[in-house]
Design an enzyme around this catalytic site. Structure first.
Site, PDB file in Angstrom:
ATOM      1  N   SER A 125       0.829  -1.205   0.000  1.00 28.83           N
ATOM      2  CA  SER A 125       0.000   0.000   0.000  1.00 28.83           C
ATOM      3  C   SER A 125       0.860   1.249   0.000  1.00 28.83           C
ATOM      4  O   SER A 125       1.967   1.261   0.567  1.00 28.83           O
ATOM      5  CB  SER A 125      -0.860  -0.047   1.264  1.00 28.83           C
ATOM      6  OG  SER A 125      -1.457   1.196   1.525  1.00 28.83           O
ATOM      7  N   TYR A 150      -1.988  -1.340  11.120  1.00 30.90           N
ATOM      8  CA  TYR A 150      -2.250  -1.844   9.765  1.00 30.90           C
ATOM      9  C   TYR A 150      -1.099  -1.475   8.827  1.00 30.90           C
ATOM     10  O   TYR A 150      -0.533  -2.323   8.133  1.00 30.90           O
ATOM     11  CB  TYR A 150      -3.572  -1.286   9.210  1.00 30.90           C
ATOM     12  CG  TYR A 150      -3.699  -1.516   7.726  1.00 30.90           C
ATOM     13  CD1 TYR A 150      -3.992  -2.786   7.225  1.00 30.90           C
ATOM     14  CD2 TYR A 150      -3.455  -0.484   6.807  1.00 30.90           C
ATOM     15  CE1 TYR A 150      -4.054  -3.014   5.860  1.00 30.90           C
ATOM     16  CE2 TYR A 150      -3.522  -0.703   5.436  1.00 30.90           C
ATOM     17  CZ  TYR A 150      -3.832  -1.977   4.969  1.00 30.90           C
ATOM     18  OH  TYR A 150      -3.878  -2.198   3.610  1.00 30.90           O
ATOM     19  N   LYS A 154       2.093  -3.766   6.674  1.00 35.56           N
ATOM     20  CA  LYS A 154       2.521  -3.723   5.261  1.00 35.56           C
ATOM     21  C   LYS A 154       4.037  -3.519   5.179  1.00 35.56           C
ATOM     22  O   LYS A 154       4.708  -4.119   4.342  1.00 35.56           O
ATOM     23  CB  LYS A 154       1.782  -2.619   4.509  1.00 35.56           C
ATOM     24  CG  LYS A 154       0.279  -2.867   4.362  1.00 35.56           C
ATOM     25  CD  LYS A 154      -0.020  -4.108   3.537  1.00 35.56           C
ATOM     26  CE  LYS A 154      -1.483  -4.462   3.492  1.00 35.56           C
ATOM     27  NZ  LYS A 154      -1.783  -5.807   2.997  1.00 35.56           N
TER      28      LYS A 154
END
Ligand code: NAD
Ligand code: WQD
Length: 341
Positions: A125, A150, A154
């Protein structure tokens, strides 16, 4: 026909990728635990491609089940790993849920392929860039300290993949850093299915337009941008799905950049929240009930991608613009409303 494991293939981006893979001549095999998706999506995929893909329902955090699956599917040549939890706010409240789900599932998959050649495409992302120092942001830009668990999953996942690829050339890896995926399939048979109140802009817009929500709040109108609202690089989900097919093709051909590589996947164009709302109103013909409200904590002010590398080395380019993003998202919302899906 190469078999590709699509983890999280019942989800938003995964379901569109299953369709594009099939149409490109691959055999997608879906693994999903339906924690954030609906079994009815399998019927919807079947309606589009006229074939029911193989689907296995289990949790990729269960090591034994992953090992068993890999043993029974020795002919899989590639994996596209979408399965993860993705709600930024929830990750702040329940960090361990995110570290467990997003990291264990990745490690289990990699571990199960130890000693076997595998092409691996990972859903990363643009969140890894945080607030970029220069725009458009390119793949060589600094990775900023993550602002949520979150986002951190990644960054950690990219490190795990780079180190795993470094240790063994059996792993041929591409991480795709998506910007903001929006829109739906042209058939309006699949699209984004948010559970509960949507966190992201587009589903909030379409749910407001259809009457499920009273109004949408624009998070902040006093930023240092031309119209005071935040800017993002919105990318049509079908273009994004095609980028995965391009990544699998590059891995099959042999990536001259080596066995770990990263690509930005966006359009390279930034739109403000107000521009997105105007584009929706134009595309749908419906005025939207919106109001400027306070800023949302943790929001990046402006980010859009330098997508040269994907254009030239992945041989992929976004073809659909903001108009198609809006009209397809609106068609999907209307389909959900008409069918009671
Ligand atoms: P989604 O929630 O619609 O799809 C994820 C799918 O994975 C769901 O169907 C869910 O049931 C499944 N899943 C989750 N954990 C699982 C597990 N342990 N075992 C098996 N299945 C599991 O999300 P999406 O928007 O399609 O996102 C796909 C990927 O892309 C995610 O990794 C996400 O972090 C990443 N990503 C998404 C965005 C975005 O804005 N949508 C942006 C950048 C990156
Ligand atoms: C877009 C813009 C909001 C809702 C998140 C994750 C990121 C990535 C994509 C996965 C922002 C504004 C939104 C609303 C608004 N996901 N907005 N009113 O914030 O770019 O990124 O999803 O990796 O990690 O953080 O996307 O869709 O939430 O917001 O004004 O009701 O719309 O402030 O400027 P974002 P988003």
């Amino acid at each position: 026909m190469s078999k590709i494991l699509v983890s999280g293939g019942m989800g938003y981006i995964g379901s569109h990728t299953v369709v594009e893979l099939f149409q490109a001549g691959y055999t997608p095999i879906i693994v999903d635990n339906l924690s954030n998706s609906n079994i009815k999506i399998l019927d919807q995929i079947e309606k589009i491609i006229d074939t029911r893909p193989d689907f296995y329902e289990f949790d990729l955090c269960e090591e034994k089940k992953v090992e068993e699956f890999v043993k029974q599917h020795a002919d899989i040549s590639g994996i596209i790993h979408f399965a993860a939890s993705k709600a930024v706010g929830e990750s702040v409240e329940q960090p361990l849920k995110y570290y467990r789900n997003n990291i264990f599932s990745l490690v289990n998959l990699l571990q199960a392929y130890k000693g076997k050649p595998i092409n691996f495409v990972f859903s990363s992302s643009c969140t890894v860039y945080g607030e970029p120092d220069t725009l458009p942001v390119s793949e060589s830009a600094a990775i900023k300290t993550a602002t949520s668990p979150y986002g951190n999953t990644k960054q950690i996942a990219e490190e795990i993949l780079a180190e795993t690829a470094n240790a063994s050339s059996n792993y041929q890896v591409i991480a795709l850093r998506y910007f903001n995926p929006v829109g739906a399939h042209a058939s309006a048979l699949i699209g984004e299915l948010p559970l509960g109140v949507p966190q992201n802009l587009l589903p909030y817009i379409t749910q407001t337009a259809i009457g499920k929500r009273e109004k949408i709040t624009v998070f902040g109108g006093d930023y240092d941008t031309p119209d005071g609202t935040c800017i993002r690089d919105y990318i049509h989900v079908v273009d994004l799905a095609k980028a995965h097919v391009a990544a699998i093709r590059l891995l099959e051909k042999g990536n001259p950049n080596g066995n770990y590589d990263v690509f930005n996947i966006g359009t390279g164009i930034g739109y403000s929240v107000l521009e997105a709302i105007k584009a929706f109103e134009k595309g749908s013909g419906k005025p939207l009930n919106y109001a400027i409200g306070s800023r949302r904590e943790g929001d990046v002010i402006k980010v859009w991608g330098d997508v040269q590398k994907a254009n030239t080395e992945l041989n992929w380019k976004a073809e659909l613009g903001i108009a198609e993003m809006m009209t397809s998202a609106w068609a999907w919302e209307q389909y959900l409303n008409e069918t009671g899906f």
